[in-house]
Design an enzyme around this catalytic site. Structure first.
Site, PDB file in Angstrom:
ATOM      1  N   LYS A  58      19.679 -12.889  -1.909  1.00 49.67           N
ATOM      2  CA  LYS A  58      18.333 -12.460  -1.151  1.00 49.67           C
ATOM      3  C   LYS A  58      17.951 -13.888  -0.785  1.00 49.67           C
ATOM      4  O   LYS A  58      17.248 -13.905   0.513  1.00 49.67           O
ATOM      5  CB  LYS A  58      17.333 -12.215  -2.286  1.00 49.67           C
ATOM      6  CG  LYS A  58      17.402 -10.612  -2.638  1.00 49.67           C
ATOM      7  CD  LYS A  58      16.241 -10.033  -3.071  1.00 49.67           C
ATOM      8  CE  LYS A  58      16.560  -8.417  -3.245  1.00 49.67           C
ATOM      9  NZ  LYS A  58      15.534  -7.552  -3.794  1.00 49.67           N
TER      10      LYS A  58
ATOM     11  N   LYS B 138      25.284  -1.530  -0.939  1.00 47.80           N
ATOM     12  CA  LYS B 138      24.282  -0.675  -1.816  1.00 47.80           C
ATOM     13  C   LYS B 138      23.074   0.115  -0.930  1.00 47.80           C
ATOM     14  O   LYS B 138      22.641  -0.647   0.114  1.00 47.80           O
ATOM     15  CB  LYS B 138      23.614  -1.953  -2.584  1.00 47.80           C
ATOM     16  CG  LYS B 138      22.731  -1.198  -3.775  1.00 47.80           C
ATOM     17  CD  LYS B 138      22.079  -2.134  -4.669  1.00 47.80           C
ATOM     18  CE  LYS B 138      20.900  -2.796  -3.697  1.00 47.80           C
ATOM     19  NZ  LYS B 138      19.737  -3.144  -4.888  1.00 47.80           N
TER      20      LYS B 138
ATOM     21  N   LYS C 154      16.177  -0.821   0.179  1.00 45.08           N
ATOM     22  CA  LYS C 154      14.864  -0.651   1.086  1.00 45.08           C
ATOM     23  C   LYS C 154      14.833  -1.488   2.121  1.00 45.08           C
ATOM     24  O   LYS C 154      14.301  -1.042   3.201  1.00 45.08           O
ATOM     25  CB  LYS C 154      13.859  -1.222   0.123  1.00 45.08           C
ATOM     26  CG  LYS C 154      13.556  -0.368  -1.168  1.00 45.08           C
ATOM     27  CD  LYS C 154      12.426  -1.022  -2.166  1.00 45.08           C
ATOM     28  CE  LYS C 154      12.225  -0.462  -3.379  1.00 45.08           C
ATOM     29  NZ  LYS C 154      11.585  -1.386  -4.477  1.00 45.08           N
TER      30      LYS C 154
END
Ligand code: AQP
Length: 348
Positions: free
Chosen positions: A118, A210, A213
């Site tokens: 991230k 993956k 969102k």
């Protein structure tokens, strides 16, 4: 001491709730209600660890918080028998996280792959909150001394860290824990529940990534609020390979897109990939996708519809969150009092 069996888990209010969140987490939350006392949390303190432009800012957060709550309720979580609340209403999460920041070691956090992913290349510019995310997650769980946490595969490493923190706290302060009558350990070594055919649902555009969102392509995921047409279109356009489906699970390797769609079908029908292949092995993807469209629309359509209806009534949702927060706080406050006694903090 022996610990009361209790489930805790959370979902971030960061928009675009998708099929991966549903199959990896929320569907399991529902199933565990019959066997455990459950506490389900909308983790808004976690949401703000990324820039406001990503979590949506103060205009978006209330809507996203209510939408995740609506997803919990629409999926079948009973907020009277169990607890549903949003994290920021229970200050003990942040308080215990500070204690855990002083227990966890920098070396442990440096190994967390989610932070590396991230933060990306611009690590110097990541928030301290993003770095300390796993210690807050440990506090979320251990404020309730939860014994089990249902999560997707991506959270496994954070659960291991939670156990390391509990173990270190228990051993660093064992004399004080004993002196206060808690036996040999105060915090449980929480078990993750990561089972079934869809613990890591992959992107519909790339079976090696993956479902997420934050993926720029809406075609990469099925959102829980997608209508029947959108679900059908996304599944029909999902990437596949030219071969028919194999008859046995070994034949899915290395076919990540086929593996993903078969896993989704299995999870939605509460069966296994082997059972799905026994039914569809030898079929072309066009046939299998048509069956998957019907299944996904039948299972997700009512949840999405109910979510859309519920978010129209923020007073009702805020009432559930407020009531849940009061009940959660009663438990977390007891834990925090004990932690303060164990550490030697003078308190009222
Ligand atoms: N693709 C997935 N497959 C299975 N489980 C998943 N979860 C998330 N993605 C998948 C599980 O959903 C729960 C709540 O997740 P979260 O709210 O913490 O969000 P996240 O993991 O940050 O979700 P995303 O989509 O992965 O967000 P971004 O794009 O921001 O990285 C967790 O139990 C999680 O394991």
């Amino acid at each position: 001491m022996s610990f009361k069996e209790r489930v805790f888990s959370g979902v971030q209010p960061t928009g675009n709730l998708h099929l991966g969140n549903y199959l990896g987490a929320i569907k399991k939350f529902v199933a565990l209600q019959d066997s455990y006392d459950c506490i389900y949390c909308v983790v808004d303190l976690h949401a703000i660890t990324v820039p406001a432009s990503v979590w949506g800012g103060p205009q978006e957060l209330p809507r996203a918080t209510r939408e995740v709550t609506a997803a919990f309720l629409a999926a079948g979580i009973d907020p009277r028998k169990h607890i549903v609340f949003n994290q920021s209403q229970v200050a003990e999460h942040a308080e215990l996280a500070w204690v855990f920041n002083c227990v966890a070691r920098i070396g442990w956090l440096n190994r967390m792959t989610q932070f590396k992913e991230k933060a990306g290349k611009d690590r110097e510019n990541a928030s301290i909150g993003l770095y300390a995310y796993p210690t807050l997650m440990a506090a979320d769980i251990l404020a309730y001394r939860a014994t089990h946490v249902p999560v997707g595969e991506d959270q496994k490493q954070h659960l291991e860290l939670c156990r390391d923190i509990a173990q270190k706290f228990n051993s660093d302060f064992v004399d004080s824990i004993r002196a206060h009558g808690y036996g040999e350990s105060f915090f449980p070594l929480t078990e993750p529940i990561i089972q079934g055919p869809a613990t890591r649902v992959m992107s519909l555009r790339d079976g090696t990534k993956k479902m997420s969102k934050s993926d720029a392509s809406d075609y990469s995921r099925i959102n829980l609020t997608d209508d029947a047409d959108a679900i059908a279109q996304k599944i029909r356009k999902a990437k596949t390979d030219p071969e028919p489906l194999p008859s046995e699970e070994a034949g899915l390797d290395p076919r990540p897109e086929a593996d993903n769609l078969v896993g989704i079908y299995a999870a939605l029908t509460d069966t296994s990939k082997a059972q799905v292949l026994a039914q569809f092995g030898g079929n072309q993807f066009s046939t299998f996708k048509a069956a998957l469209v019907d299944l996904a629309v039948a299972k997700l359509g009512p949840i999405g519809g109910e979510m859309k209806r519920m978010v129209q009534d923020p007073v009702y949702i805020d009432g559930i969150l407020g009531d849940g927060a009061a009940r959660a706080q009663a438990i977390a406050a007891e834990t925090m009092k004990a932690v303060k006694d164990i550490l030697g903090f003078v308190r009222r």
